[in-house]
Design a protein around this motif. Structure first.
Motif, PDB file in Angstrom:
ATOM      1  N   VAL A 512      20.759  33.134  40.414  1.00 42.85           N
ATOM      2  CA  VAL A 512      21.878  33.068  41.328  1.00 42.85           C
ATOM      3  C   VAL A 512      21.923  31.595  41.785  1.00 42.85           C
ATOM      4  CG1 VAL A 512      22.466  33.883  43.720  1.00 42.85           C
ATOM      5  CG2 VAL A 512      21.430  35.406  42.060  1.00 42.85           C
ATOM      6  N   LYS A 513      23.190  30.962  41.896  1.00 40.34           N
ATOM      7  CA  LYS A 513      23.531  29.791  42.058  1.00 40.34           C
ATOM      8  C   LYS A 513      24.109  29.575  43.538  1.00 40.34           C
ATOM      9  CE  LYS A 513      26.523  27.729  39.638  1.00 40.34           C
ATOM     10  NZ  LYS A 513      27.519  26.885  38.499  1.00 40.34           N
ATOM     11  N   ARG A 514      24.906  30.858  43.769  1.00 37.78           N
ATOM     12  CA  ARG A 514      25.440  30.614  45.070  1.00 37.78           C
ATOM     13  C   ARG A 514      25.387  32.190  45.618  1.00 37.78           C
ATOM     14  NH1 ARG A 514      29.888  28.815  43.921  1.00 37.78           N
ATOM     15  NH2 ARG A 514      31.232  30.456  43.942  1.00 37.78           N
ATOM     16  N   PHE A 561      22.937  40.809  50.575  1.00 36.83           N
ATOM     17  CA  PHE A 561      22.647  39.267  49.709  1.00 36.83           C
ATOM     18  C   PHE A 561      23.864  39.852  48.582  1.00 36.83           C
ATOM     19  CE2 PHE A 561      20.729  37.489  45.974  1.00 36.83           C
ATOM     20  CZ  PHE A 561      20.116  36.334  46.695  1.00 36.83           C
ATOM     21  N   ILE A 562      24.974  38.981  48.847  1.00 33.01           N
ATOM     22  CA  ILE A 562      25.864  39.234  47.809  1.00 33.01           C
ATOM     23  C   ILE A 562      26.355  37.992  46.772  1.00 33.01           C
ATOM     24  CG2 ILE A 562      28.326  39.948  47.178  1.00 33.01           C
ATOM     25  CD1 ILE A 562      28.187  41.497  49.721  1.00 33.01           C
ATOM     26  N   PRO A 563      25.498  37.856  45.609  1.00 34.71           N
ATOM     27  CA  PRO A 563      25.778  36.614  44.824  1.00 34.71           C
ATOM     28  C   PRO A 563      27.241  36.322  44.445  1.00 34.71           C
ATOM     29  CG  PRO A 563      23.795  37.784  43.908  1.00 34.71           C
ATOM     30  CD  PRO A 563      24.294  38.647  45.106  1.00 34.71           C
ATOM     31  N   GLU A 564      27.651  34.995  44.155  1.00 37.47           N
ATOM     32  CA  GLU A 564      29.023  34.696  44.033  1.00 37.47           C
ATOM     33  C   GLU A 564      28.954  33.980  42.788  1.00 37.47           C
ATOM     34  OE1 GLU A 564      30.400  32.702  47.529  1.00 37.47           O
ATOM     35  OE2 GLU A 564      30.613  34.567  48.799  1.00 37.47           O
ATOM     36  N   ALA A 565      28.032  33.223  42.573  1.00 35.27           N
ATOM     37  CA  ALA A 565      27.856  32.603  41.285  1.00 35.27           C
ATOM     38  C   ALA A 565      26.605  32.628  40.697  1.00 35.27           C
ATOM     39  CB  ALA A 565      28.185  31.142  41.376  1.00 35.27           C
ATOM     40  N   ARG A 566      26.384  32.582  39.275  1.00 34.70           N
ATOM     41  CA  ARG A 566      25.160  32.528  38.807  1.00 34.70           C
ATOM     42  C   ARG A 566      25.177  31.273  37.647  1.00 34.70           C
ATOM     43  NH1 ARG A 566      27.194  37.443  35.580  1.00 34.70           N
ATOM     44  NH2 ARG A 566      27.479  36.646  33.495  1.00 34.70           N
ATOM     45  N   ARG A 567      23.947  31.063  36.883  1.00 38.32           N
ATOM     46  CA  ARG A 567      23.874  30.067  36.200  1.00 38.32           C
ATOM     47  C   ARG A 567      25.067  29.881  35.029  1.00 38.32           C
ATOM     48  NH1 ARG A 567      19.654  26.818  34.508  1.00 38.32           N
ATOM     49  NH2 ARG A 567      18.136  28.163  35.513  1.00 38.32           N
ATOM     50  N   ASP A 568      25.598  31.093  34.578  1.00 42.92           N
ATOM     51  CA  ASP A 568      26.810  30.993  33.381  1.00 42.92           C
ATOM     52  C   ASP A 568      28.062  31.489  33.925  1.00 42.92           C
ATOM     53  OD1 ASP A 568      26.325  33.621  33.352  1.00 42.92           O
ATOM     54  OD2 ASP A 568      26.163  33.684  31.295  1.00 42.92           O
ATOM     55  N   ALA A 569      28.097  31.830  35.147  1.00 37.35           N
ATOM     56  CA  ALA A 569      29.470  32.221  35.728  1.00 37.35           C
ATOM     57  C   ALA A 569      29.658  31.896  37.120  1.00 37.35           C
ATOM     58  CB  ALA A 569      29.253  33.921  35.553  1.00 37.35           C
ATOM     59  N   ASP A 570      30.714  30.998  37.114  1.00 36.74           N
ATOM     60  CA  ASP A 570      30.949  30.589  38.736  1.00 36.74           C
ATOM     61  C   ASP A 570      32.528  30.720  38.716  1.00 36.74           C
ATOM     62  OD1 ASP A 570      31.162  29.408  40.896  1.00 36.74           O
ATOM     63  OD2 ASP A 570      30.245  27.530  40.556  1.00 36.74           O
ATOM     64  N   PRO A 571      33.144  31.611  39.358  1.00 35.97           N
ATOM     65  CA  PRO A 571      32.391  32.697  40.091  1.00 35.97           C
ATOM     66  C   PRO A 571      32.113  33.768  39.105  1.00 35.97           C
ATOM     67  CG  PRO A 571      34.692  32.740  40.390  1.00 35.97           C
ATOM     68  CD  PRO A 571      34.665  31.503  39.564  1.00 35.97           C
ATOM     69  N   ILE A 572      31.249  34.706  39.706  1.00 33.39           N
ATOM     70  CA  ILE A 572      31.110  36.073  39.146  1.00 33.39           C
ATOM     71  C   ILE A 572      32.047  36.930  39.322  1.00 33.39           C
ATOM     72  CG2 ILE A 572      29.463  38.012  39.300  1.00 33.39           C
ATOM     73  CD1 ILE A 572      27.373  36.276  40.365  1.00 33.39           C
ATOM     74  N   ASP A 573      32.655  37.510  38.094  1.00 33.29           N
ATOM     75  CA  ASP A 573      33.791  38.372  38.204  1.00 33.29           C
ATOM     76  C   ASP A 573      33.082  39.813  38.082  1.00 33.29           C
ATOM     77  OD1 ASP A 573      36.228  39.697  37.973  1.00 33.29           O
ATOM     78  OD2 ASP A 573      36.564  39.032  36.060  1.00 33.29           O
ATOM     79  N   PRO A 574      33.256  40.677  39.191  1.00 35.94           N
ATOM     80  CA  PRO A 574      32.786  41.911  39.134  1.00 35.94           C
ATOM     81  C   PRO A 574      33.605  43.088  38.731  1.00 35.94           C
ATOM     82  CG  PRO A 574      33.615  41.419  41.204  1.00 35.94           C
ATOM     83  CD  PRO A 574      33.857  40.041  40.513  1.00 35.94           C
ATOM     84  N   SER A 575      34.835  42.817  38.302  1.00 37.95           N
ATOM     85  CA  SER A 575      36.011  43.652  37.858  1.00 37.95           C
ATOM     86  C   SER A 575      35.611  44.225  36.334  1.00 37.95           C
ATOM     87  CB  SER A 575      37.315  42.973  37.759  1.00 37.95           C
ATOM     88  OG  SER A 575      37.403  41.883  36.742  1.00 37.95           O
ATOM     89  N   ASN A 578      30.635  42.118  33.590  1.00 37.62           N
ATOM     90  CA  ASN A 578      30.083  40.909  33.693  1.00 37.62           C
ATOM     91  C   ASN A 578      29.819  40.335  35.106  1.00 37.62           C
ATOM     92  OD1 ASN A 578      29.047  38.454  32.230  1.00 37.62           O
ATOM     93  ND2 ASN A 578      30.891  37.323  32.588  1.00 37.62           N
ATOM     94  N   GLY A 579      29.677  41.304  35.961  1.00 44.73           N
ATOM     95  CA  GLY A 579      29.361  40.993  37.463  1.00 44.73           C
ATOM     96  C   GLY A 579      27.852  40.984  37.623  1.00 44.73           C
ATOM     97  N   TRP A 580      27.000  40.973  36.536  1.00 46.03           N
ATOM     98  CA  TRP A 580      25.656  41.088  36.916  1.00 46.03           C
ATOM     99  C   TRP A 580      24.705  39.913  37.262  1.00 46.03           C
ATOM    100  CZ3 TRP A 580      22.777  37.910  33.447  1.00 46.03           C
ATOM    101  CH2 TRP A 580      23.603  37.428  32.362  1.00 46.03           C
ATOM    102  N   TRP A 581      23.596  40.125  37.655  1.00 48.65           N
ATOM    103  CA  TRP A 581      22.711  39.057  38.130  1.00 48.65           C
ATOM    104  C   TRP A 581      21.263  39.579  37.960  1.00 48.65           C
ATOM    105  CZ3 TRP A 581      20.188  40.158  42.492  1.00 48.65           C
ATOM    106  CH2 TRP A 581      20.643  40.780  43.426  1.00 48.65           C
TER     107      TRP A 581
END
Length: 605
Positions: A512-514, A561-575, A578-581
């Motif tokens: 998790v990045k953000r 705790f709701i991650p918005e970005a991870r190492r390989d996805a900024d932002p995380i798209d939950p649609s 690929n919304g995992w962490w």
């Protein structure tokens, strides 16, 4: 000569016909059809415990015993044929891993295969009957659910998140063994049935509940299942008391109140044919439906009754209409409000938790906690603008401050003070800037746990080699961000920080990045408390700390705790999928303004 040849030929044909006819039997031949079948209940997978055992497979056949076959592809899985059955047996498994075999029972092209498993020393929790993405799908009207589980553990920790109030686990009864009771079948020692009570889904949306299965024998072995309850179609409902009407002989208009969960075209009605001449719909009200508006009536602070009017108007441009509702409020009677009862004070790291009991008659609108701060030498008054809570956290307290005395007062609508204030004394634990909070798995709930790997328990098992993973094998439920929710109702938080351990294997893509931190008082309405960002390490399995702390405007009982970005996805798209962490562990800290050293310095000690 030709005539003689023709006569001789006809005679030969006739003779042949007679000869052929005389060779046929004077009875009909009967043919016997040979078949072999395994009843469906006997085709279920066989599971043996570590110690082994026996299991019988029923065989329905008219084939001689020597002419049909029963074979196993593993030497440890032993078979013995009998008339009408096959006995399967296994000795004790001395391996760590479970072992798997396949049995084939056949006659000609009629063949049946049955899987056989035997547990080893390795702890196993296998949930049967789930979809490929780990779900058990139930009907919207379902009120009970039985889940078969194969395990060599005692499943005594079944966790249903507190946010899933429509699912309840039924604790199994433990009957006492009788002296005449027979030994339990081998397969019954590993097959468990977990039963749940469900509420019917009256909503038009699907809903999910992630259930965690664990054992106190080994918390590292975790099974999960997602209960997916289908949405309800449009429904209408009515109270039983509104189903019968006695009408005068002279006739009258009746209004039938009911409930519907859809739009205007979500229902129809029909008068039975024999009554259509004397029961007819009222055209003017055909399009009407139940509706409501809620109004908060504030406390009356004057010693006079007051009256107010609310007018409802339609917005129809051609034929508008309106009606008026009258609200009458009683006058205020100036009596001192009752006080709270039996307060307690519990020490914490830099805080003291106060709790109390409410009086039977809550006739106050707010409370105050009053005390003298021995460190700052200030007289403190902390207002609680609520008349429902029975818990309050007094922050910025110190062990070196000694005993604190708290007075809890209640106040009526006009500010009249109670004549029965409650007093309680208590001490504080040592204050640190970053006070760790002991998290347990029963405080967690989540909306998108991956069923095939990584459970919530891994977040608090202090093991860098286990990890929690949100769903990647399917789409996000309702296309919502994947969150982790923590129940902090016993310690509402205002200032906090989250740290975590990254997953120790894999490529680190799920770090998790953000993250957005959200708070709620009731678990339904959420407010953004703030955001944390993380500088990610270059290697796996490292401890990660935020670049900032969270300080909200007020404390909250539930934290998301709701991650918005991870190492390989900024932002995380939950649609989509690929919304995992993921992470190996999570740590929550309460942030205090000062530590114990600061307080001792203030006190000159």
């Amino acid at each position: 000569m030709k005539k003689n040849i023709l006569i001789i030929g006809l005679a030969g044909v006739l003779g042949t016909f007679i000869a052929l006819s005389s060779c046929g039997p004077d009875y009909e031949t009967e043919f016997s059809v040979l078949s072999l079948t395994i009843p469906s209940e006997s085709q279920a997978a066989i599971v043996f415990p570590l110690a082994g055992g026996e299991h019988e497979i029923e065989v329905e056949t008219n084939v001689a015993l020597d002419n049909w076959t029963a074979s196993s592809n593993a030497g440890w899985c032993k078979l013995q044929k009998h008339e009408g059955k096959v006995t399967v047996s296994a000795d004790e498994n001395e391996d760590y891993k479970q072992r798997i075999a396949e049995i084939t029972i056949a006659y000609g092209h009629q063949s049946f295969s049955i899987n056989v498993k035997q547990f080893g020393l390795e702890p196993v929790i296998e949930v049967e009957g789930l979809t490929a993405d780990g779900m058990k799908i139930v009907d919207s009207k379902a009120t009970s659910l039985t889940i078969p589980v194969n395990t060599n553990l005692n499943l005594d920790v079944i966790t249903v998140p507190d946010t899933c109030d429509w699912v309840r686990f039924n604790e199994p009864e433990q009957p006492k063994a009788k002296k005449s009771q027979k030994a339990e079948k081998a397969e019954n020692t590993v097959k468990k049935n977990l039963t749940f009570t469900l509420d019917q889904n009256t909503d038009t949306l699907v809903r999910y509940c992630t259930v965690t299965l664990q054992s106190s024998q080994n918390y590292n072995c975790v099974g999960t299942l997602i209960i997916k309850q289908q949405p309800r179609g449009y429904i209408v409902d009515i109270d039983e008391s509104k189903k019968e009407y006695q009408v005068k002989a002279t006739g009258e208009t009746i209004t039938i109140p009911f409930k519907v969960n859809g739009p205007a075209d979500a229902y129809t009605y029909e008068v039975e044919a024999s009554a259509r001449e004397w029961i007819t719909p009222l055209p003017a009200t055909r399009g009407m439906r139940d509706a409501s508006e809620s109004f908060i009536i504030q406390p009356n602070t004057v010693e006079e009754e007051r009256v107010g009017h609310i007018t409802f108007r339609s917005t129809d441009p051609i034929e508008p209409n309106e009606f008026t509702v009258t609200v009458t409020q009683e006058k205020f009677i100036p009596v001192p409000p009752e006080g709270v009862k039996n307060p307690t004070a519990t020490p914490g790291a830099g805080f003291i938790k106060l709790k109390w009991e409410m009086p039977v008659n809550v006739n106050f609108t707010k409370m105050k906690v009053i005390y003298h701060d021995p460190v700052t030498k200030e007289d403190m008054e902390l207002e609680i603008a609520d008349n429902t809570t029975n818990l309050f956290i007094v922050d910025n307290t110190f062990k070196c401050g000694g005993e604190y005395e708290f007075t809890i007062k209640t106040y009526g609508p006009t500010g009249m003070e109670t004549e029965q204030p409650a007093v309680v004394r208590g001490t504080s634990g040592e204050s640190v800037i970053k006070a760790p909070i002991a998290l347990t798995v029963d405080m967690f709930s989540a909306n998108a746990t991956e069923p095939s790997e990584g459970s919530l328990a891994a977040l608090v098992d202090d093991n860098i080699n286990t990890y929690y993973h949100t769903i990647w094998s399917g789409t996000s439920p309702n296309k919502q961000p994947h969150y982790l929710q923590i129940n902090m109702s016993e310690l509402p938080l205002q200032s906090l920080r989250f740290e975590y351990d990254g997953r120790n294997n894999g490529n680190g893509a799920g770090d998790v990045k953000r993250v957005g931190i959200w708070g709620s008082d009731n678990g339904n309405t959420w407010t953004l408390m703030g955001k944390e960002t993380y500088t990610l390490p270059g290697s796996r399995g490292q401890h990660v700390e935020p670049n900032e702390n969270i300080k909200a405007g007020k404390p909250y009982k539930y934290i998301r705790f709701i991650p918005e970005a991870r190492r390989d996805a900024d932002p995380i798209d939950p649609s989509g999928g690929n919304g995992w962490w993921n992470m190996a562990g999570i740590y929550l800290y309460k942030i205090n303004d000062h530590d114990e050293a600061w307080a001792r310095k203030e006190l000159g000690i």
